[in-house]
Motif scaffolding. Structure first.
Motif, mmCIF file in Angstrom:
data_model
loop_
_atom_site.group_PDB
_atom_site.id
_atom_site.type_symbol
_atom_site.label_atom_id
_atom_site.label_comp_id
_atom_site.label_asym_id
_atom_site.label_seq_id
_atom_site.Cartn_x
_atom_site.Cartn_y
_atom_site.Cartn_z
ATOM 1 N N SER A 276 0.718 -1.270 0.146
ATOM 2 C CA SER A 276 -0.084 0.032 0.106
ATOM 3 C C SER A 276 0.841 1.328 -0.064
ATOM 4 O O SER A 276 0.459 2.527 0.427
ATOM 5 C CB SER A 276 -0.783 0.241 1.179
ATOM 6 O OG SER A 276 -2.129 -0.573 0.998
ATOM 7 N N SER A 277 1.776 1.166 -0.453
ATOM 8 C CA SER A 277 2.729 2.466 -0.445
ATOM 9 C C SER A 277 3.857 2.645 -1.622
ATOM 10 O O SER A 277 4.629 1.723 -2.048
ATOM 11 C CB SER A 277 4.002 2.254 0.701
ATOM 12 O OG SER A 277 4.812 3.130 0.640
ATOM 13 N N SER A 278 3.628 3.728 -2.377
ATOM 14 C CA SER A 278 4.354 3.995 -3.671
ATOM 15 C C SER A 278 5.667 4.162 -3.398
ATOM 16 O O SER A 278 6.544 3.542 -3.814
ATOM 17 C CB SER A 278 3.841 5.288 -4.191
ATOM 18 O OG SER A 278 2.588 5.437 -4.567
ATOM 19 N N THR A 315 -5.320 7.217 -6.600
ATOM 20 C CA THR A 315 -6.064 8.118 -5.482
ATOM 21 C C THR A 315 -6.614 8.984 -5.954
ATOM 22 O O THR A 315 -7.814 9.165 -5.294
ATOM 23 C CB THR A 315 -4.758 8.780 -4.686
ATOM 24 O OG1 THR A 315 -3.806 7.609 -4.315
ATOM 25 C CG2 THR A 315 -4.956 9.474 -3.566
ATOM 26 N N GLY A 355 3.449 8.947 -0.504
ATOM 27 C CA GLY A 355 3.184 7.685 -0.842
ATOM 28 C C GLY A 355 3.209 6.639 -0.009
ATOM 29 O O GLY A 355 4.043 5.692 0.043
ATOM 30 N N VAL A 356 2.443 6.803 0.951
ATOM 31 C CA VAL A 356 2.419 5.939 2.055
ATOM 32 C C VAL A 356 1.060 5.365 2.567
ATOM 33 O O VAL A 356 -0.028 6.030 1.778
ATOM 34 C CB VAL A 356 2.918 6.774 3.506
ATOM 35 C CG1 VAL A 356 4.499 7.033 3.226
ATOM 36 C CG2 VAL A 356 2.076 7.802 3.783
ATOM 37 N N ALA A 359 -2.554 7.669 2.956
ATOM 38 C CA ALA A 359 -2.414 9.114 2.609
ATOM 39 C C ALA A 359 -3.465 9.571 1.997
ATOM 40 O O ALA A 359 -4.080 10.752 2.307
ATOM 41 C CB ALA A 359 -1.203 9.186 1.857
ATOM 42 N N GLY A 360 -4.121 8.732 1.136
ATOM 43 C CA GLY A 360 -5.208 9.252 0.530
ATOM 44 C C GLY A 360 -6.661 9.513 1.072
ATOM 45 O O GLY A 360 -7.194 10.657 0.799
ATOM 46 N N ASP A 392 -7.133 1.133 -0.629
ATOM 47 C CA ASP A 392 -5.814 1.646 -0.631
ATOM 48 C C ASP A 392 -4.673 0.713 -1.513
ATOM 49 O O ASP A 392 -4.026 1.279 -2.242
ATOM 50 C CB ASP A 392 -5.328 1.757 0.945
ATOM 51 C CG ASP A 392 -4.135 2.621 0.986
ATOM 52 O OD1 ASP A 392 -3.546 3.140 0.113
ATOM 53 O OD2 ASP A 392 -3.790 2.749 2.039
ATOM 54 N N ARG A 395 -5.484 0.898 -5.215
ATOM 55 C CA ARG A 395 -5.231 2.098 -5.842
ATOM 56 C C ARG A 395 -3.801 2.411 -6.038
ATOM 57 O O ARG A 395 -3.369 3.123 -6.834
ATOM 58 C CB ARG A 395 -5.965 3.452 -5.229
ATOM 59 C CG ARG A 395 -5.477 3.861 -3.829
ATOM 60 C CD ARG A 395 -6.618 4.803 -3.082
ATOM 61 N NE ARG A 395 -6.140 5.017 -1.795
ATOM 62 C CZ ARG A 395 -6.808 5.055 -0.581
ATOM 63 N NH1 ARG A 395 -7.788 4.489 -0.577
ATOM 64 N NH2 ARG A 395 -6.236 5.550 0.585
ATOM 65 N N THR A 396 -2.916 1.859 -5.073
ATOM 66 C CA THR A 396 -1.455 2.132 -5.050
ATOM 67 C C THR A 396 -0.813 1.353 -6.287
ATOM 68 O O THR A 396 -0.271 1.872 -6.722
ATOM 69 C CB THR A 396 -1.006 1.665 -3.795
ATOM 70 O OG1 THR A 396 -1.550 1.873 -2.758
ATOM 71 C CG2 THR A 396 0.551 1.902 -3.618
ATOM 72 N N ASN A 399 -1.579 3.863 -8.991
ATOM 73 C CA ASN A 399 -0.240 4.885 -8.566
ATOM 74 C C ASN A 399 0.836 4.657 -9.400
ATOM 75 O O ASN A 399 1.553 5.521 -10.076
ATOM 76 C CB ASN A 399 -0.354 5.305 -7.288
ATOM 77 C CG ASN A 399 -1.644 5.861 -6.597
ATOM 78 O OD1 ASN A 399 -2.403 6.186 -7.362
ATOM 79 N ND2 ASN A 399 -1.819 5.946 -5.413
HETATM 80 N N1 ASP Z 1 -1.037 4.389 -0.379
HETATM 81 C C1 ASP Z 1 -1.154 5.334 -1.653
HETATM 82 C C2 ASP Z 1 0.279 5.065 -2.157
HETATM 83 O O1 ASP Z 1 1.210 5.056 -1.689
HETATM 84 C C3 ASP Z 1 -1.721 6.709 -1.303
HETATM 85 C C4 ASP Z 1 -3.119 6.621 -1.155
HETATM 86 O O2 ASP Z 1 -3.346 6.546 0.161
HETATM 87 O O3 ASP Z 1 -3.894 6.728 -1.858
HETATM 88 O O4 ASP Z 1 0.271 5.554 -3.430
#
Ligand code: ASP
Length: 419
Positions: A276-278, A315, A355-356, A359-360, A392, A395-396, A399
């Motif tokens: 879940s983290s870019s 996101t 990117g954590v 965060a969105g 999340d 969507r990551t 991203n």
């Molecule tokens: N977790 C997503 C990311 O790191 C950010 C978000 O919470 O949308 O890309």
């Protein structure tokens, strides 16, 4: 076995363990799986540990080898243009789906209040964090670090990227021995980071198992029922954006076969989904771009760290649907002007999201406020928190894939894509 297959095996085994624990009602197994989570967190810390040296070295090496400043400006312009275009496209798609499906009109008032109550305290904590977020003016000023070492220490990637880009541009202007020395040093740092990533990645399948098992074991399946239409709308939107919009752009702008592109980036997608983290995925994203997609370091090293920090197609799409969902539940009308406002503010909110994980949902508050739903922030967020983790994770993926499609486009447009 290829990395993506290993990760997939870990992921499926984790899902199976989590589902078993959940369905069998075996509280001991659930607790054990949730208790294993620190092992997964250790892995994420290990991989995140490399991000600062990797970002600094790959940007400095990348930007300095671009040569003249005009080229740097051109590549930066293309990347930012692409990022903005795909973000807006993602939001428009999200809005179209939300208007079509109307996921919020299917939830009755009793379910709404029960959900809002269940997550009230967690939502209050999230919105507390959001209210501490700085104003736009300060965010923009904050891109210029007063002290790059502090930015690195605080893991503030955007200021660190800014410093690395201008420093790399300056190195590019040097001549002779001094330029070679600096570039050689940072090339060495980036190569050593790659070796470290290779070591850490050997742990990936086990870490993925642990992380997924804990998430699934904790997940309330009963929640899914009431929020199913909303969650599926977001997931369908993400799939359409990735497999239609981005696939089309890969074909048209990078001249790559989309199926081949998605196959080559499979490990990155699985990894983004699990972490879940870019940011945590960035080391693997960079490696995949260079080794599997044939994107030169000079472009990947600049475009991808920037994308991991500012480009969040998934996101943005999710935020558009989430705001519409909350508005529909509370019967707040969203006319064209309000939806245009969502296009603008969700773009900013997605850029502003780090990117954590999660965060969105924090920057979602910006969008809620912009369309007059400021009074619904806590209850609105409480409503959707129950399924936010799975959204999340999903969507990551989008991203990160958005960043990679941009790097492929830029490399192709510069005539430097070597696949
Ligand atoms: N977790 C997503 C990311 O790191 C950010 C978000 O919470 O949308 O890309």
């Amino acid at each position: 076995m290829a990395l993506h297959v290993q990760i997939l095996v870990g992921l499926l085994a984790g899902v199976a363990a989590g589902v078993t624990a959940n369905l069998s009602g075996a509280d001991g197994l659930r607790a054990a799986l949730v208790g294993l989570e620190p092992v997964g967190s250790a892995f994420i810390r290990l991989i995140t540990m490399i991000v600062v040296p990797l970002v600094v070295s790959s940007i400095i090496v990348g930007v300095s080898s671009l040569g003249d400043l005009k080229r740097l400006g051109r590549i930066g312009g293309k990347a930012v243009g692409y990022y903005l275009f795909t973000t807006v496209a993602a939001i428009v798609l999200g809005l179209a789906l939300a208007n079509l499906v109307k996921p919020g009109s299917r939830i009755d008032a009793a379910t709404r209040d029960a959900l809002a109550e269940q997550f009230a305290s967690e939502a209050a904590a999230q919105s507390q964090r959001a209210h501490q977020a700085p104003a736009l003016k300060d965010t923009l000023l904050g891109i210029i670090p007063r002290n790059p070492v502090r930015a690195a220490a605080d893991f503030e990637l955007l200021p660190l990227i800014f410093f690395s880009v201008v420093f790399g541009a300056a190195v590019g202007q040097l001549r002779g021995e001094s330029q070679r020395t600096v570039i050689q040093f940072f090339s060495g740092v980036s190569d050593a980071a790659a070796v470290l990533i290779g070591w850490i990645m050997r742990l990936a399948p086990y870490a993925v198992f642990v992380l997924i098992a804990a998430v699934v074991a904790r997940f309330g399946f009963d929640l899914l029922g009431s929020l199913l239409v909303y969650a599926v709308t977001v997931l369908v939107g993400l799939a359409l954006h990735q497999f239609v919009t981005l696939a089309l752009l890969v074909r048209l702008l990078a001249r790559l076969d989309p199926r081949d592109f998605f196959r080559r980036t499979a490990a990155v997608q699985l990894f983004a989904f699990t972490t879940s983290s870019s940011n945590a995925t960035l080391p693997l994203t960079l490696e995949t771009a260079e080794r599997r997609l044939g994107i030169p370091k000079s472009i990947a090293g600049f475009v991808l760290p920037l994308g991991a920090t500012v480009n969040m197609n998934g996101t943005a799409l999710y935020q558009a649907i989430a705001v519409m969902f909350i508005a529909q539940i509370y019967g707040a009308p969203m006319d064209l002007a309000a939806q245009l406002t969502i296009v603008v503010t969700a773009t900013l909110a997605a850029i502003g999201a780090a990117g954590v994980p999660a965060a969105g949902i924090i920057t979602l508050i910006i969008v809620l406020e912009s369309v007059g739903l400021g009074g619904r922030i806590e209850s609105g967020i409480a409503l959707i928190l129950g399924v936010d983790r799975i959204l999340d994770m999903s969507r990551t993926i989008v991203n990160v894939i958005g960043d990679l499609t941009c790097a492929a486009f830029v490399a192709h447009s510069e005539g430097e894509l070597s696949t």
